[in-house]
Scaffold this motif. Structure first.
Motif, PDB file in Angstrom:
ATOM      1  N   LEU A 357      -8.057   5.598   1.569  1.00  0.00           N
ATOM      2  CA  LEU A 357      -7.017   4.906   0.794  1.00  0.00           C
ATOM      3  C   LEU A 357      -7.524   4.556  -0.606  1.00  0.00           C
ATOM      4  CD1 LEU A 357      -4.504   2.411   2.148  1.00  0.00           C
ATOM      5  CD2 LEU A 357      -5.700   1.807   0.069  1.00  0.00           C
ATOM      6  N   GLY A 361      -6.324   6.072  -4.338  1.00  0.00           N
ATOM      7  CA  GLY A 361      -5.978   5.202  -5.473  1.00  0.00           C
ATOM      8  C   GLY A 361      -6.808   5.527  -6.697  1.00  0.00           C
ATOM      9  N   ILE A 375       4.138   6.833  -9.260  1.00  0.00           N
ATOM     10  CA  ILE A 375       4.876   5.572  -9.285  1.00  0.00           C
ATOM     11  C   ILE A 375       6.360   5.825  -9.537  1.00  0.00           C
ATOM     12  CG2 ILE A 375       5.114   3.357 -10.467  1.00  0.00           C
ATOM     13  CD1 ILE A 375       2.632   3.577  -8.723  1.00  0.00           C
ATOM     14  N   VAL A 399       0.526  -1.705 -10.889  1.00  0.00           N
ATOM     15  CA  VAL A 399       1.267  -1.616  -9.629  1.00  0.00           C
ATOM     16  C   VAL A 399       0.404  -0.950  -8.563  1.00  0.00           C
ATOM     17  CG1 VAL A 399       3.215  -0.485  -8.513  1.00  0.00           C
ATOM     18  CG2 VAL A 399       3.542  -1.654 -10.686  1.00  0.00           C
ATOM     19  N   LEU A 400      -0.247   0.120  -8.949  1.00  0.00           N
ATOM     20  CA  LEU A 400      -1.055   0.842  -7.962  1.00  0.00           C
ATOM     21  C   LEU A 400      -2.215  -0.033  -7.465  1.00  0.00           C
ATOM     22  CD1 LEU A 400      -1.246   3.802  -6.757  1.00  0.00           C
ATOM     23  CD2 LEU A 400      -3.307   3.929  -8.140  1.00  0.00           C
ATOM     24  N   ARG A 402      -2.393  -3.281  -7.377  1.00  0.00           N
ATOM     25  CA  ARG A 402      -1.894  -4.353  -6.509  1.00  0.00           C
ATOM     26  C   ARG A 402      -1.474  -3.797  -5.162  1.00  0.00           C
ATOM     27  NH1 ARG A 402       2.652  -6.572 -10.058  1.00  0.00           N
ATOM     28  NH2 ARG A 402       3.122  -7.874  -8.244  1.00  0.00           N
ATOM     29  N   ALA A 403      -0.854  -2.625  -5.166  1.00  0.00           N
ATOM     30  CA  ALA A 403      -0.439  -2.007  -3.899  1.00  0.00           C
ATOM     31  C   ALA A 403      -1.664  -1.664  -3.046  1.00  0.00           C
ATOM     32  CB  ALA A 403       0.380  -0.749  -4.190  1.00  0.00           C
ATOM     33  N   LEU A 406      -3.023  -4.808  -1.626  1.00  0.00           N
ATOM     34  CA  LEU A 406      -2.160  -5.304  -0.552  1.00  0.00           C
ATOM     35  C   LEU A 406      -2.432  -4.552   0.741  1.00  0.00           C
ATOM     36  CD1 LEU A 406       0.328  -6.923   0.457  1.00  0.00           C
ATOM     37  CD2 LEU A 406       1.735  -5.048  -0.362  1.00  0.00           C
ATOM     38  N   ALA A 407      -2.477  -3.231   0.636  1.00  0.00           N
ATOM     39  CA  ALA A 407      -2.694  -2.414   1.837  1.00  0.00           C
ATOM     40  C   ALA A 407      -4.061  -2.705   2.441  1.00  0.00           C
ATOM     41  CB  ALA A 407      -2.574  -0.934   1.474  1.00  0.00           C
ATOM     42  N   ARG A 410      -4.224  -6.118   4.176  1.00  0.00           N
ATOM     43  CA  ARG A 410      -3.620  -6.171   5.507  1.00  0.00           C
ATOM     44  C   ARG A 410      -4.393  -5.318   6.505  1.00  0.00           C
ATOM     45  NH1 ARG A 410       2.874  -6.768   5.160  1.00  0.00           N
ATOM     46  NH2 ARG A 410       2.933  -8.254   3.422  1.00  0.00           N
TER      47      ARG A 410
ATOM     48  N   VAL B 748       5.394  -2.787  -5.683  1.00  0.00           N
ATOM     49  CA  VAL B 748       4.065  -2.948  -5.102  1.00  0.00           C
ATOM     50  C   VAL B 748       4.111  -2.628  -3.612  1.00  0.00           C
ATOM     51  CG1 VAL B 748       2.277  -4.628  -4.575  1.00  0.00           C
ATOM     52  CG2 VAL B 748       3.307  -4.590  -6.839  1.00  0.00           C
ATOM     53  N   ALA B 752       2.410   0.474  -1.867  1.00  0.00           N
ATOM     54  CA  ALA B 752       1.420   0.244  -0.820  1.00  0.00           C
ATOM     55  C   ALA B 752       1.772   1.069   0.418  1.00  0.00           C
ATOM     56  CB  ALA B 752       1.361  -1.237  -0.475  1.00  0.00           C
ATOM     57  N   ALA B 759      -2.733   7.984   2.875  1.00  0.00           N
ATOM     58  CA  ALA B 759      -4.045   7.876   3.496  1.00  0.00           C
ATOM     59  C   ALA B 759      -3.976   8.314   4.965  1.00  0.00           C
ATOM     60  CB  ALA B 759      -4.542   6.444   3.387  1.00  0.00           C
TER      61      ALA B 759
END
Lengths: 417, 903
Positions: A357, A361, A375, A399-400, A402-403, A406-407, A410, B748, B752, B759
């Motif tokens: 992941l 990114g 995006i 944005v990327l 932060r995304a 976030l992923a 979690r 976002v 994500a 992935a």
């Protein structure tokens, strides 16, 4: 020795729309609707309190685009108050109120002089029948005035004191339209004793001698125009100018940054938000304040903040507390820029899912075109649902990131369902 | 780490049962039905993951009873540990105890890390009931494959689950076509706000139109104002021109009359000038004559002062003689006295004699006054002594002796009184106390008290009597001595004694005064004698001084002072007389000289005597002056007439020019309004009336437009003060802000989710093939090549298999046995790829080969044996042939027989 005292103001922007604020509280809404008018009142009050000789307005008194009659009437009323006190007003038009723009055509008192848009105009200010100083000024003909208007200014050596009045971008300051572009050398060449400028909303003294001054806007119009705004009280004589700041903001915009690194719980964060509101309250110097708080740093509450509704609840609680102050503080937004507590480089080295992941990114961040396409592909459905004017500027990289955070948050912290 | 034994202390039908020791690789547990094979499988899972709770129902499992308690014994090269779990709340407490080696309290976590309870149930400990579960849960929240991917990646949660959750969060924000999502709602709100703004905009456009109207009205108003001002200015201009023309006309008439008068007056002045005669020779001598006239005036004054000087000379002469006579002295004596400078000596003599005279008289008066006072005092003293019966001789000593006797007598009397008073007090106290004691004793019948009281009364009375008697005796003896001194026959009372004292003190005072006054009278007589001597001496000195100067020695100083003043006055009068004689002579000489010069100058113009005297001067001068004045008057008149003629010429010329200008201006005024040729003032007047009418019309038009503009401006001003526009812009900004924020959050979340999907795709693409390849090989082995491979499309719940003809077939089209072979192959392939995940967990299979045909059973057994090479496998079966099959494919495996087997 001849001397004059005057107020120098600019960029009043009467009835200009506020941007980037969601004022759901009636008190805040009322204060914002009236803010630009109150700021003009404060300028007039300053003129009367200091018994000045005249008021200089260096452009953008109101936004002609808004077609606001209220603004023009308010300006006329302000001029009338000054006229009753025998205080003259000298106005140079700017890009928001050029000579060619819409106007209600109200008749201003005889004590108001609007400088010509055709050429630099020379007006003698007399006291007891003797010339006390001479004002040179020129107005914008159109909104997009691209010529260097300062080149038309030249002081008559016989003038006891000379003041130049112009709406201009000196030195090509970024963030403002390059209207009436000129340089400090251009202004020096005109041999004025004082340059009363407008256009740049953040006030400042560019040069001490001769004094080249932007008073800044009288009222901040969006979250980026933070801090106290106002006009300048100028005492000018042959020795030079004494320039004092006079605050006029009816509402003060503020930006606060909360370093959330040490926050272990949301309660900790709530206390930090309270402290930020306190800071904004103190900086506003007795005026209502609208503060935007940015949460920064790597913090263990990042994951909790990313849960739906959490940030909103924090905001509501903090707002309720801040609004209880007198004068009030309105927390406009809490912007979450926190990052998860993890070592991205270490994660990226792993031959596992999280590593995949992060590498995906990183590859996108290294390729602007691919990132933008990525995006855009994600955003297309939602942006397509918006009106063109509402489509925001998207910082694809932010944005990327932060995304990705976030992923990872979690995935790695087990904050899933 | 290997599971070595399974101990059921209390577990359903099992109680005190132990299964073990299990082998490191494959252990085949053979037993009949109901022998507890499935129960052991569940037991292992429950010890590792917890017993089911009331809410977590599980087929064939009943919560409660006497409380389950089971143990698993694990070992490795470092030691041996017992994992024990007793049934209880939240799945029951687990305990780990070391049998050999160090304690490992986290052993259960170490064993199960990455493998959820469900994953364990489906993949690690399964029977026929769970065989299809691996496929049924594909794509669901319980996707076992995804969970195991996550576990193999070191994640505690499935990326798929995370992605699903994030997509759900994003779905709350936005969904195309939906209405109740946040962004969709905000877009709607924004459109509604803008619709409202549109309405405002339309109003604003109307507003703007009205404003434009106002602007147009402003333009019309300006035009009307210009028209009004222009017509008004034209009418005013014509009016002014008319007034000017009238004025010019009147001016021209007046100028004609003025010119006629001027010309007539000029002619009269010219005639007079021609007849006028002037004596220019006399005028030429005028300045010299004026000088003589001035001198003649001064000579007249001189003649007057000469007469006055002659009169003053006569007076001075008489005064000098009179003063000389008044002194009574001869010229020499008078002159000597006048020249003397001893006036100071005379005045000092006068003053000193007067002062000494006064002093002598004053002393004489004081002597007389002292003698009178002395006589009065001596008479008073004699009277006082007679009153007291004392002789004048030795009176003062007798007075003093008697005063001393009076004083002694008074002292003696005062002491006796004091003493008597002091002696009475204790006696009285004793007397009163005795009376009180007698009275108290009698009242109380205390007779002793009465007796004591009586003694006190007697004693007090005796002491009182003795004190009064002693005082009277002492007074009597002393009185007698003093009465003798005072020559009194009886003892005087206090009043008499006081009177006697005052008489004696008065006599003593008079006697004292008599002595003092006598001394003062003697002193006054001595000083009077001294004053008389001093006066006589001074008079002798004065007489000597007079004698020295030849004057009568009897003269008083005042007389000599008066003679000195008279002598000096006579001398000053003689000096005044001499000065008057010199002045008279000088003035007479100046007048005679001027009379000669005046006669010489006047002779050419008037008659003059041959020998002029001082008396002729006024007459000659008067005649000559009259003649000169007349000549000058004639000359002045001539000059006046000449200036008048010149002034007339200038005025006439000026008036003619003004008249010409007025005529030109009148023509210009008329020409300005197009009346050059033949135009008249009446034409201009008619034009003025027309212009007035036009101006009135323009004024009315202007007023009408101004009224309309003011009304519209007033209405617009009221509307302009509305703040609705600002509020609406703020509302729109608020919604836009919320929308931007929601869009940001959505982007976002959506990004994500997209990253997770990418992935996951990469993971499945790059790493799943190993699982799929391995499972495919196993499946091919089990099916004896009937099927050559399988695939698991990403994000899809389906599993596809390929036969040797490359035909694809989804799992639901396979027979039960083939499907179970597929699922077993998937499990084995998956477990083989898990690596370290769940490495310590045994794989428990409960007769899963029962539906396989013999050939495929062998293949499956081989696959299981292959797995047992890397992981611990416990295979439960009730079929001896299955157990035998494992013995064939994997000789040396561990074999355990359970007691019964129904099949």
């Amino acid at each position: 020795m001849s001397s004059v005292r005057f107020i120098h103001a600019a960029d009043v922007h009467l009835d200009a729309p506020f941007k980037g604020v969601d004022a759901t509280d009636p008190r805040v809404r009322d204060a914002l609707v009236a803010a630009t008018y109150r700021a003009l009142d404060a300028v007039v009050d300053a003129c009367l309190a200091h018994e000045v000789d005249f008021l200089v307005l260096a452009g953008d008194v109101y936004n002609q685009a808004e077609r606001s009659l209220r603004a023009e009437f308010a300006f006329r009323d302000a001029c009338q108050r000054l006229a009753e006190a025998g205080i003259r007003v000298f106005v140079a038009r700017g890009n928001h109120d050029p000579a060619s723009g819409w106007s209600a055509g109200l008749t201003l008192p005889d004590t108001v002089h609007v400088f010509s848009e055709r050429e630099v105009e020379r007006v003698v200010f007399e006291r007891e029948g003797e010339p006390a100083c001479v004002l040179y000024g020129r107005s914008f003909r159109t909104a997009a005035e691209r010529d260097n208007l300062s080149l038309g200014f030249s002081r008559d050596l016989a003038d006891p004191l000379a003041i130049g009045v112009l709406h201009a971008n000196v030195g090509g300051q970024p963030g403002h339209e390059p209207y009436a572009p000129c340089s400090v050398d251009d202004l020096r060449a005109a041999r004025m004793d004082y340059w009363a400028l407008g256009h740049i909303h953040l006030g400042g003294v560019i040069e001490e001698s001769p004094a080249i001054v932007y008073p800044g806007c009288t009222q901040g119009l969006d979250p980026n125009e933070s801090g106290l705004r106002g006009c300048r009280l100028v005492t000018l004589d042959a020795r030079g100018a004494t320039v004092d700041f006079v605050p006029t903001s009816a509402v003060v915009w503020a930006k606060e940054t909360v370093a959330a690194d040490s926050a272990a719980t949301l309660d900790d964060l709530a206390r930090m938000l309270g402290a930020a509101a306190d800071s904004a309250f103190a900086d506003a110097a007795g005026r209502p304040a609208i503060v935007r708080i940015s949460l920064e740093g790597r913090t263990s509450v990042h994951a909790a903040l990313s849960r739906p509704g959490v940030l909103g609840d924090l905001l509501e609680d903090a707002r309720a507390d801040a609004l209880g102050r007198e004068p009030w503080v309105w927390i406009d937004r809490i912007v979450d820029h926190t990052r998860p507590v993890l070592d991205l480089a270490a994660v990226a080295e792993g031959e596992d899912f999280a590593g995949d992941l992060v590498r995906i990114g990183e590859a996108l961040l290294a390729d602007d075109r691919a990132l933008l396409a990525y995006i855009e592909d994600v955003a297309r459905p939602v942006l397509g649902a918006l009106d063109a004017r509402d489509v925001p500027e998207v910082d694809a990289a932010a944005v990327l990131e932060r995304a990705r955070d976030l992923a990872l948050d979690r995935l790695l912290a087990g904050e899933g369902r | 780490m290997r599971l070595r034994r399974i101990e059921a202390v209390r577990y359903g039908r099992l109680a005190g049962d132990t299964l073990g020791d299990l082998g490191d690789g494959l252990t085949v547990v053979q037993g009949p039905n109901e022998a507890g094979k499935s129960t052991f499988t569940s037991l292992v899972r429950h010890v590792l993951y917890g017993y089911p709770t009331q809410r977590q129902t599980e087929p064939g499992y009943f919560v409660g009873g006497d409380g389950r308690l089971a143990r698993l014994v694990f070992d490795d090269e470092a030691g041996e540990w017992v994992v024990e779990r007793a049934e209880g709340a939240h799945g029951g407490d687990v305990k780990v105890r070391a049998l050999v080696g160090t304690e490992r309290p986290r052993l259960v976590d170490e064993l199960t890390r990455g493998v959820s309870a469900l994953a364990y149930k489906v993949v690690f400990g399964f029977g026929l009931d769970e065989m299809s579960g691996i496929e049924e849960m594909r794509g669901s929240n319980d996707d076992i494959i995804a969970r195991l991917y996550a576990a193999s990646a070191g994640l505690r949660i499935s990326p798929h689950e995370v992605r699903t959750a994030i997509e759900s969060d994003a779905g709350v924000l936005f969904k195309a076509g939906a209405r109740k999502r946040e962004i969709n709602g905000l877009v709607g709100d924004l459109r509604a706000a803008r619709k409202e703004a549109g309405e405002l905009q339309r109003q604003a456009e109307s507003f703007a139109l009205d404003q434009q109207r106002l602007h147009d009205l402003g333009g019309r108003l300006a035009e009307a104002r210009d028209s009004r001002d222009a017509t008004r200015a034209r009418a005013t201009g014509i009016g002014l021109a008319l007034e000017r023309a009238d004025g010019l006309h009147h001016t021209l008439d007046a100028q004609d009359e003025t010119l006629l008068e001027l010309r007539r007056e000029r002619r009269g002045a010219g005639a007079e000038l021609e007849t006028l005669q002037v004596d220019d020779a006399l005028l030429a001598a005028g300045p010299d004559l004026d000088a003589l006239f001035d001198e003649a005036a001064r000579c007249a004054a001189t003649a007057d002062s000469l007469a006055e000087a002659e009169a003053a000379l006569a007076v001075a002469r008489a005064r000098a003689q009179e003063a000389a006579d008044e002194t009574g002295l001869d010229d020499a004596a008078r002159e000597a006295l006048a020249r003397t400078d001893d006036a100071g000596t005379i005045e000092r003599a006068r003053d000193e004699i007067a002062r000494l005279q006064l002093a002598a008289e004053t002393r004489e008066e004081e002597v007389a006054r002292a003698l009178g006072e002395l006589a009065a005092v001596e008479e008073a003293a004699a009277s006082a002594l007679n009153g007291l019966g004392l002789p004048a001789e030795g009176a003062r000593d007798a007075i003093e002796e008697r005063l001393a006797a009076i004083e002694a007598l008074e002292v003696a009397r005062g002491g006796a009184i004091v003493m008597a008073a002091h002696g009475d007090v204790p006696a009285l106290i004793m007397l009163v106390s005795g009376i009180a004691a007698i009275a108290t004793g009698a009242y109380l019948a205390q007779w002793i008290s009465v007796g004591i009281g009586a003694v006190l009364v007697i004693a007090g009375a005796w002491f009182l009597f003795r004190a009064r008697r002693g005082a009277a005796g002492a007074r009597s003896a002393e009185d007698r001595t003093y009465l003798r001194v005072l020559e009194l026959e009886h003892s005087p009372n206090a009043l008499e004694l006081s009177r006697l004292r005052r008489a004696l003190e008065a006599a003593r005072s008079v006697a004292k005064d008599s002595a003092e006054v006598g001394a003062r009278a003697a002193e006054a007589e001595r000083e009077a004698a001294l004053a008389r001597d001093a006066l006589a001496t001074r008079r002798q000195l004065w007489s000597a001084w007079l004698t020295e100067r030849g004057l009568d020695p009897a003269l008083e100083p005042a007389t000599v002072t008066r003679l000195l003043g008279l002598a000096r006055d006579a001398r000053r009068a003689a000096e005044v007389r001499d000065e008057a004689e010199r002045e008279v002579a000088a003035k007479a000489a100046r007048l005679d000289d001027f009379a000669a010069r005046l006669a010489g100058a006047a002779r050419p113009f008037v008659a003059v005597p041959e020998q002029p005297t001082r008396a002729d001067i006024p007459v000659v001068a008067s005649r000559l002056r009259e003649r000169l004045v007349s000549a000058r008057e004639s000359a002045g008149r001539r000059a006046d007439l000449e200036r008048t003629l010149s002034a007339f010429d200038v005025r006439i010329e000026s008036e003619e020019e003004r008249a010409a200008k007025a005529r030109d201006e009148l023509r210009e005024v008329l020409a300005r309004f197009g009346l050059e040729e033949g135009g008249t003032r009446e034409d201009l007047r008619a034009m003025k009336l027309g212009a007035d009418a036009t101006a009135a019309e323009a004024e009315a038009a202007f007023d009408e437009i101004a009224q309309g503009a003011n009304q519209l401006a007033g209405r617009l001003e009221n509307e302009a003060r509305e703040r609705r526009g600002g509020e609406l812009r703020l509302k729109e900004a608020g919604i836009a802000e919320r929308l931007a924020d929601a869009v940001d959050r959505y982007l976002v979340l959506a990004t994500a989710a997209r990253l997770l999907a990418d992935a996951q795709a990469r993971y499945e693409r790059d790493r799943q093939p190993e699982v799929v390849k391995h499972a495919g090989r196993l499946f091919s082995t089990m099916t004896d090549g009937r099927y050559t491979g399988l695939t698991i499309p990403l994000g899809d719940g389906r599993i596809e298999v390929f036969d040797r003809n490359a035909g694809a077939k989804t799992s639901e089209l396979l027979s039960r046995g083939t499907a179970e072979q597929l699922y077993l192959a998937l499990r084995l392939g998956l477990i083989a790829q898990l690596g370290a995940v769940g490495a310590g967990l045994p794989v428990l299979m409960d007769d899963v080969l029962v539906n396989f045909d013999p050939e495929r059973r062998r293949g499956a057994a081989s696959a299981v044996a292959e797995l047992a090479a890397s992981r611990q496998v416990v295979f439960f079966t009730c079929h001896p042939e299955t157990a035998a099959l494992f013995s064939e494919v994997m000789p040396g495996h561990t074999h355990i027989d359970l007691a019964r087997c129904d099949r």
